[in-house]
Design a protein around this motif. Structure first.
Motif, mmCIF file in Angstrom:
data_model
loop_
_atom_site.group_PDB
_atom_site.id
_atom_site.type_symbol
_atom_site.label_atom_id
_atom_site.label_comp_id
_atom_site.label_asym_id
_atom_site.label_seq_id
_atom_site.Cartn_x
_atom_site.Cartn_y
_atom_site.Cartn_z
ATOM 1 N N UNK A 157 0.847 -1.192 0.000
ATOM 2 C CA UNK A 157 0.000 0.000 0.000
ATOM 3 C C UNK A 157 0.881 1.240 0.000
ATOM 4 N N UNK A 158 0.298 2.327 -0.500
ATOM 5 C CA UNK A 158 1.039 3.584 -0.546
ATOM 6 C C UNK A 158 1.406 4.033 0.873
ATOM 7 N N UNK A 159 0.492 3.830 1.824
ATOM 8 C CA UNK A 159 0.750 4.236 3.204
ATOM 9 C C UNK A 159 1.938 3.476 3.788
ATOM 10 N N UNK A 160 1.993 2.166 3.511
ATOM 11 C CA UNK A 160 3.099 1.354 4.015
ATOM 12 C C UNK A 160 4.416 1.773 3.356
ATOM 13 N N UNK A 161 4.347 2.041 2.052
ATOM 14 C CA UNK A 161 5.542 2.466 1.331
ATOM 15 C C UNK A 161 6.051 3.802 1.881
ATOM 16 N N UNK A 162 5.149 4.728 2.106
ATOM 17 C CA UNK A 162 5.534 6.041 2.647
ATOM 18 C C UNK A 162 6.169 5.863 4.029
ATOM 19 N N UNK A 163 5.579 5.015 4.859
ATOM 20 C CA UNK A 163 6.123 4.787 6.205
ATOM 21 C C UNK A 163 7.541 4.216 6.114
ATOM 22 N N UNK A 164 7.743 3.262 5.233
ATOM 23 C CA UNK A 164 9.078 2.666 5.087
ATOM 24 C C UNK A 164 10.092 3.672 4.549
ATOM 25 N N UNK A 222 9.949 6.897 5.030
ATOM 26 C CA UNK A 222 10.226 7.829 6.141
ATOM 27 C C UNK A 222 11.236 7.233 7.121
ATOM 28 N N UNK A 223 11.246 5.907 7.239
ATOM 29 C CA UNK A 223 12.203 5.233 8.123
ATOM 30 C C UNK A 223 13.581 5.109 7.481
ATOM 31 N N UNK A 224 13.690 5.508 6.201
ATOM 32 C CA UNK A 224 14.969 5.427 5.508
ATOM 33 C C UNK A 224 15.279 4.048 4.963
ATOM 34 N N UNK A 225 14.251 3.232 4.766
ATOM 35 C CA UNK A 225 14.420 1.877 4.243
ATOM 36 C C UNK A 225 14.810 1.951 2.762
ATOM 37 N N UNK A 226 16.054 1.590 2.458
ATOM 38 C CA UNK A 226 16.540 1.684 1.083
ATOM 39 C C UNK A 226 15.858 0.673 0.155
ATOM 40 N N UNK A 227 15.370 -0.443 0.707
ATOM 41 C CA UNK A 227 14.650 -1.407 -0.128
ATOM 42 C C UNK A 227 13.315 -0.816 -0.593
ATOM 43 N N UNK A 279 13.806 12.644 -5.196
ATOM 44 C CA UNK A 279 12.680 12.120 -4.403
ATOM 45 C C UNK A 279 13.209 11.503 -3.112
ATOM 46 N N UNK A 280 14.273 10.718 -3.212
ATOM 47 C CA UNK A 280 14.838 10.077 -2.027
ATOM 48 C C UNK A 280 15.394 11.125 -1.061
ATOM 49 N N UNK A 281 16.160 12.080 -1.599
ATOM 50 C CA UNK A 281 16.792 13.081 -0.731
ATOM 51 C C UNK A 281 15.790 14.059 -0.123
ATOM 52 N N UNK A 282 14.721 14.342 -0.830
ATOM 53 C CA UNK A 282 13.761 15.328 -0.312
ATOM 54 C C UNK A 282 12.499 14.669 0.230
ATOM 55 N N UNK A 283 12.546 13.362 0.425
ATOM 56 C CA UNK A 283 11.344 12.678 0.903
ATOM 57 C C UNK A 283 10.838 13.220 2.245
ATOM 58 N N UNK A 284 11.721 13.650 3.151
ATOM 59 C CA UNK A 284 11.191 14.209 4.408
ATOM 60 C C UNK A 284 10.265 15.413 4.183
ATOM 61 N N UNK A 285 10.377 16.081 3.060
ATOM 62 C CA UNK A 285 9.502 17.237 2.798
ATOM 63 C C UNK A 285 8.139 16.814 2.242
ATOM 64 N N UNK A 286 7.969 15.536 1.876
ATOM 65 C CA UNK A 286 6.679 15.079 1.357
ATOM 66 C C UNK A 286 5.654 15.094 2.483
#
Length: 183
Positions: A9-16, A18-23, A61-68
């Protein structure tokens, strides 16, 4: 190496993310790269450039993800805006304009038309814009698929800038209602 996108799910992906999960970045790429590549290619028109912009976009996207901020819009919409802005920056760059002047003419006029991997009908962007009235559709096509600014549209089509802004705003309202109906 080809990987199959996993159902997540998009919510799960966003949570991961935010945790910095590279996978999770790999999953994000698998889920959205074809659609985002198509958006970029519509703007830059050159496959090699589109690939470069897409790579740059995923780094951004990866580097600025905290701003999402999920409360302001869906992840896919946010990523489209990142890609679209980078693609527009690319076509406006002096380096890109110079490279277009020195680029070889394709053997076939259709050779430069797009990638087989992107199917706009999969995400339905073109279908959705077909529901707009012709004036709104023209403005959205020029802004989002051709990469023109509102000022450039006004100049090129001899339309007052205020009219362009009004049509863009009303089209976005119509599109927002349509997206809400889909969700």
């Amino acid at each position: 190496m080809s990987r199959e996108p996993q159902n997540i799910s998009e919510e799960e992906l966003v949570a991961r993310l935010r945790e910095g999960d590279t996978k999770a970045v790999s999953q994000l790429y698998d889920m959205y790269n074809a659609a985002l590549y198509g958006v970029v290619l519509q703007i830059v028109k050159v496959e090699e450039t589109a690939e470069d912009v897409l790579q740059e976009a995923f780094v951004k996207i990866w580097n600025s993800f905290p701003s999402y901020d999920a409360s302001k819009g869906r992840l896919f919409t946010w990523m489209i805006n990142v890609c679209r802005n980078l693609a527009i920056d690319k076509i406006r760059s002096k380096q890109h304009r110079v490279s277009l002047k020195t680029r070889e003419i394709p053997a076939s006029p259709r050779a430069d038309m797009g990638s087989d991997s992107f199917k706009p009908e999969h995400i339905g962007l073109r279908e959705i814009t077909e529901a707009l009235n012709p004036d709104q559709k023209l403005i959205i096509d020029l802004m989002y698929f051709e990469g023109l600014t509102q000022s450039e549209i006004a100049d090129e089509y001899q339309i007052p800038l205020g009219t362009v802004k009004t049509r863009a705003r009303s089209a976005i309202k119509v599109l927002a209602k349509m997206f809400k109906g889909r969700g």
